[in-house]
Design an enzyme around this catalytic site. Structure first.
Site, PDB file in Angstrom:
ATOM      1  CB  SER A 156     -11.687  -4.464   8.284  1.00 54.60           C
ATOM      2  OG  SER A 156     -12.798  -3.775   7.810  1.00 54.60           O
ATOM      3  NE  ARG A 188      -2.140  -1.117  11.802  1.00 54.58           N
ATOM      4  CZ  ARG A 188      -3.161  -0.445  11.265  1.00 54.58           C
ATOM      5  NH1 ARG A 188      -4.396  -0.728  11.634  1.00 54.58           N
ATOM      6  NH2 ARG A 188      -2.937   0.498  10.371  1.00 54.58           N
ATOM      7  NE  ARG A 201      -3.568  -2.408   2.408  1.00 54.82           N
ATOM      8  CZ  ARG A 201      -4.624  -2.636   3.169  1.00 54.82           C
ATOM      9  NH1 ARG A 201      -5.056  -1.696   3.987  1.00 54.82           N
ATOM     10  NH2 ARG A 201      -5.256  -3.789   3.112  1.00 54.82           N
ATOM     11  NE  ARG A 247      -1.644   4.965   8.665  1.00 53.97           N
ATOM     12  CZ  ARG A 247      -2.884   4.510   8.632  1.00 53.97           C
ATOM     13  NH1 ARG A 247      -3.297   3.852   7.567  1.00 53.97           N
ATOM     14  NH2 ARG A 247      -3.703   4.702   9.644  1.00 53.97           N
ATOM     15  CD  GLU A 296      -9.139  -1.107  10.573  1.00 51.24           C
ATOM     16  OE1 GLU A 296      -9.340   0.123  10.496  1.00 51.24           O
ATOM     17  OE2 GLU A 296      -9.147  -1.852   9.577  1.00 51.24           O
TER      18      GLU A 296
END
Lengths: 401, 533
Positions: free
Chosen positions: A313, A364, A223, A238, A310
């Site tokens: 998801s 994460r 990403r 991130r 987070e």
């Protein structure tokens, strides 16, 4: 466009009439008149058909901008309207000054961001020593757990055609795109295995007996994180590249709510097994991606960041993706009473529903495990379920220098 | 000066040198004076410790004597200038090349390299001359500057000012030329391949010599299948869906694939087992970035932007995808001086690898044998020069032990000079028997790159002082840094291993047995059986 289509059909009808008339015996002057008329109709049709094509493209472009419908129970509003569905555990109490994952990683020689900044750029990293075992352990354990639940394990291409990215609901070439493109081609790097897995059954009609199809795909994800900055993006929180196990389900429309509940339960069970303190949110309407009919996010407590972050998801995309990817299924015939075989007796194909859910986003998870399981002496305990997948390792201890 | 006669030889590529005007010409006045301070510093030998030429015992092989004068990092201020490719500089030992011209020429021939040794030497001589000229002019300019400090007649001062100005302009021109010449020299010189180990067979790939042969082809009493057919029947991979997802319809296969079911467990098992085995041998496990700057790719000896390049580039940036973890691992210690006590540094890096395989086609590329993306565990060693032969032997032994443990039938080849890549001083390839392909296929490669990569990546070590007798501390007592040697070796290239395991361990009923060492890493799985439908 509908009007134009009717007009086109009308003209075609007239042209056919003319063509039919020409088959019979005619006076030369009559024939000439029909030829003229046929020619005019043909030219008129060509123009209208071009217009129809342009109109259809414009319509598609606009229409594809329309987001999926929303589940009636979804809270309406911005991200602060998201509702907590479930809360598990409580923040660990430490009797000493705690460290964040970056400091723990440095002291335990687990990652290297500086060398990666030179070699690749910021937000890249090397994992070292026990962190590598932690990544492998997390992936192997997660795959093993979801396989028990009937998920088919997969590894996927990480380079895909940009059209597949778009069909899943992402924008490869927008400003601030999250997607890396390959120079000199129409290919991109995937940001999630949802994309190549969604592509497996592109333009297909599946037998109903195959559903539900449940995949657990392990891949690296890339990403650009364009537009993301600030303290919330330090360290592993991130990054541009990471490993992830993603669950992807294709099912019949009437079952997607059910599988959404199943997916979130699987995630919650995984995180509970690891002893994490977390909350599951029913995301508000303003915070759903265009494809999602309903989305549950899990946020875990990260003591070093002093907040929830987070870690997964789970989205029910109903038929948003399947209409773009062209994935349908053939419902089995309601009764086999009629002896007549053939297409006339088959129910027409329907679009499947697709769902996706993060089983394990490795960086994460590493943040969570390091920060929650740190000990006063600077070591980190490995949660029990992971130990068999890490050669029995129980603790990451500071190395003597 | 004779410089003008050297300019414009047909062997010189890229930029043609600006003609070097004689200093007395009044035309100099018209050139814009652009003194970029950094270009001066770049070449000043006397000021920077790192670029000091030092006496070193000449080692018989490779370009292992220390570099002259070149910093290996790209000074950022250079960007304002007309910077030519390459933007980074390899610390090449030109003096050594010149002194061993014949050996270097023979080596270039033996390796079928198209490096142009004559051009390199010519450019180097020109550059040395130009450098001397620049130094001479600087000396004169300093002399003038010094004179100006004293008390002078106005006319005398004026004359000196004129002279100083002329010298300054002349210098600027020469320094620009020197910069261009240096870049040209670098570009030519970087093409020169590494020297070659004396035991390497000379010739093309058919001259490679078998060092070792282990096992024998399994005997099958039934009609065997290749891995593609086994994979299809056991529902282990999907090439067709991948072809759709990548819209590739060529007959030779899509080269992208999904692994499914037990093949996923096989991949994870192979990686975990391999990492666990090499960790026992003291290798530090790593995962690496798979996107790197293209300069790092070049420094490792690859060509990211050549025709038929193996390297995928990222649009809109100077980044590429790695074809092997050798690249990001080589980059970890870029532009560093390591303490000798750290050596040897042994890394085992797990990464995905991406290769365009441009130019590769045909039956030999069906299925998993040649693919665009695959998982690999790569061993990478940084060591002292005198130990690299030793570690090369250690690496090949580790590989052979791994493959023997899996029960493979294989041969180890000492690759011939014509088949070595430019960075490799010596290369051992292991080829395993693949019954479905009815031939041996390469499953690993172990190269000793001596100082080829370290001179480009700028990786050196500081030898410990010979004695601590002298109480005086400080840099004067430290031995000067030397370039490390680097080696790389494939511990496990997953798709090729999958081909081997499926084809060698197939049973008559269509199932495949899992070799014992892998079973604990696959949840105890012993056999991949056909699934009932």
């Amino acid at each position: 466009m509908s009007n134009l289509q009717k007009e086109v059909e009308r003209l075609r009808g007239e042209r056919n009439v003319v063509a039919n008339k020409m088959k019979g015996k005619l006076e030369p002057s009559e024939r000439q008149r029909l030829i003229e008329e046929g020619k005019n109709l043909k030219e008129g049709l060509a123009t209208l058909e071009e217009d129809l094509l342009k109109l259809t493209d414009e319509l598609q472009q606009e229409a594809q901008g329309i987001p999926n419908m929303t589940h009636p129970d979804v809270p309406i509003g911005g991200e602060d309207c998201s509702v907590i569905r479930k809360k598990v555990g409580s923040p660990p109490q430490f009797g000493f000054q705690i460290k964040d994952h970056l400091q723990l990683g440095k002291e335990l020689d687990l990652f290297d961001f500086d060398a990666a900044a030179e070699v690749s750029g910021s937000k890249f990293y090397y994992l070292k020593n026990e962190a590598v075992m932690l990544e492998m352990g997390l992936i192997n354990w997660t795959l093993s757990e979801v396989m028990k639940k009937g998920f088919i394990p997969l590894t996927t291409p990480e380079i895909v055609r940009s059209s597949v990215v778009e069909k899943c609901g992402f924008q490869p070439r927008g400003a601030n795109t999250q997607v890396y493109s390959i120079e000199g081609s129409d290919q991109c790097l995937i940001g999630t295995a949802e994309i190549p897995v969604g592509g497996i059954h592109m333009d297909s009609i599946l037998a109903e007996s195959l559903l539900p199809l449940k995949y657990a795909a392990f891949s690296h994800c890339f990403r650009t994180e364009a537009g993301a900055a600030g303290a919330a993006t330090r360290g592993l929180y991130r990054v541009h590249q990471f490993s992830k196990v993603e669950m992807f389900v294709l099912c019949r429309p009437e079952e997607s709510d059910l599988y959404h509940e199943e997916l979130i339960k699987i995630e919650e069970d995984l995180f509970s097994s690891l002893g994490l303190h977390y909350k599951t949110l029913d995301m508000a309407s303003g915070d759903l991606g265009a494809p999602a009919y309903r989305k549950f996010d899990v946020e875990a407590w990260m003591p070093g960041l002093e907040r929830f972050g987070e870690i997964s998801s789970a989205s029910n995309c109903t038929d948003y993706q399947s209409r773009r990817l062209g994935i349908r299924y053939r419902p089995s015939e309601p009764s086999s009473a009629s002896p007549k075989k053939g297409k006339a007796n088959l129910a027409p194909p329907r679009f499947v529903h697709t769902l996706n859910a993060t089983a394990c986003a490795v960086p994460r998870m590493i943040v969570c495990l390091l920060e929650n399981y740190q000990q006063e002496d600077g070591s980190v305990t490995i949660p029990e379920p992971l130990r068999p997948f890490m050669g029995g390792l129980e603790i990451i201890a500071p190395k003597s220098r | 000066m004779g410089l003008q006669s050297c300019i414009g030889g047909t062997t010189l590529q890229t930029l043609k040198l600006a003609s070097i005007p004689t200093l007395s010409s009044s035309r100099l006045v018209s050139r814009p004076v652009q003194l970029k301070a950094l270009t001066l510093d770049f070449f000043l030998l006397s000021r920077h410790g790192r670029s000091r030429r030092s006496p070193f015992p000449l080692l018989a092989r490779a370009l292992s004597a220390p570099a002259i004068a070149f910093q290996t990092e790209t000074p950022p201020e250079e960007k304002g200038n007309a910077v030519l490719k390459p933007q980074w500089k390899a610390a090449i030992d030109f003096k050594w090349i010149r002194e061993n011209k014949e050996a270097v020429a023979v080596n270039i021939r033996n390796r079928n390299s198209n490096a142009n040794l004559e051009a390199v030497i010519e450019l180097y001589d020109k550059m040395s001359d130009l450098q001397k000229e620049v130094e001479r002019l600087r000396g004169e300019r300093n002399a003038v500057a010094n004179k100006m400090k004293g008390k002078l007649e106005p006319s005398e001062r004026q004359r000196l000012i004129e002279e100083g100005k002329n010298l300054k302009e002349g210098l600027v021109t020469l320094e620009e030329d020197l910069l261009k010449l240096t870049d040209e020299l670098q570009q030519e010189a970087q093409c020169i391949p590494n020297m070659t180990h004396p035991d390497v067979p000379i010739g093309g790939e058919d001259c490679s010599v078998i060092r070792k042969k282990v096992g024998s082809p399994p005997q099958f009493s039934f009609q065997i299948k290749d891995h593609l057919q086994l994979g299809k029947e056991l529902d282990l991979f999907d090439f067709d869906a991948a072809a759709e997802v990548l819209s590739l319809f060529n007959l030779s296969g899509s080269k992208f694939y999904y692994l499914k079911n037990e093949a996923v467990m096989l991949e994870m098992g192979l990686i975990n087992w391999t990492l666990s085995e090499v960790m026992k041998k003291g290798f530090i496990p790593l995962t690496t970035p798979e996107i790197v700057r293209s300069s790092v790719v070049e420094k490792c000896g690859f060509q990211p932007r050549g025709a038929n390049t193996q390297v995928y580039s990222i649009e809109g940036s100077d980044q590429c995808l790695i074809g092997t973890a050798e690249i990001p691992v080589g980059g970890i210690h870029m532009d560093s001086i390591l303490a000798e006590s750290l050596l040897p540094l042994k890394y085992a890096a797990f990464s995905h690898c991406f290769r365009t395989e441009a130019g590769a086609a045909g039956a030999a590329t069906r299925g998993l044998y040649r693919v665009h993306q695959f998982s690999k565990v790569e061993m990478f060693v940084l060591c002292k020069p005198e130990e690299s032969d030793l570690y090369h032997e250690e690496l090949i032994k580790i590989e052979e032990d791994l493959f023997s443990s899996l029960g493979l039938h294989y041969k180890t080849l000492d690759m011939a000079s014509g088949d070595l890549g430019a960075p490799a001083y010596r290369k051992f390839d292991v080829e395993a028997w693949m019954p479905g392909l009815e031939r041996f296929g390469e499953i690993s490669s172990a190269s000793n790159c001596t100082d080829y990569q370290s001179r480009r990546l700028g990786i050196r070590y500081r030898p410990s002082e010979p004695s601590s007798a002298s109480p005086k501390k400080g840099k004067a007592n430290l031995a000067p840094p030397r370039f490390v040697h680097t080696l790389n070796a494939t511990a496990c290239a997953v798709p090729r291993m999958i081909v081997c395991l499926l084809e060698n361990y197939q049973q008559e009923d269509g199932s495949v047995t899992i070799p014992e060492p892998l079973r604990p890493f696959m949840g105890g799985l012993e056999i991949i059986a056909p699934k009932s439908r």
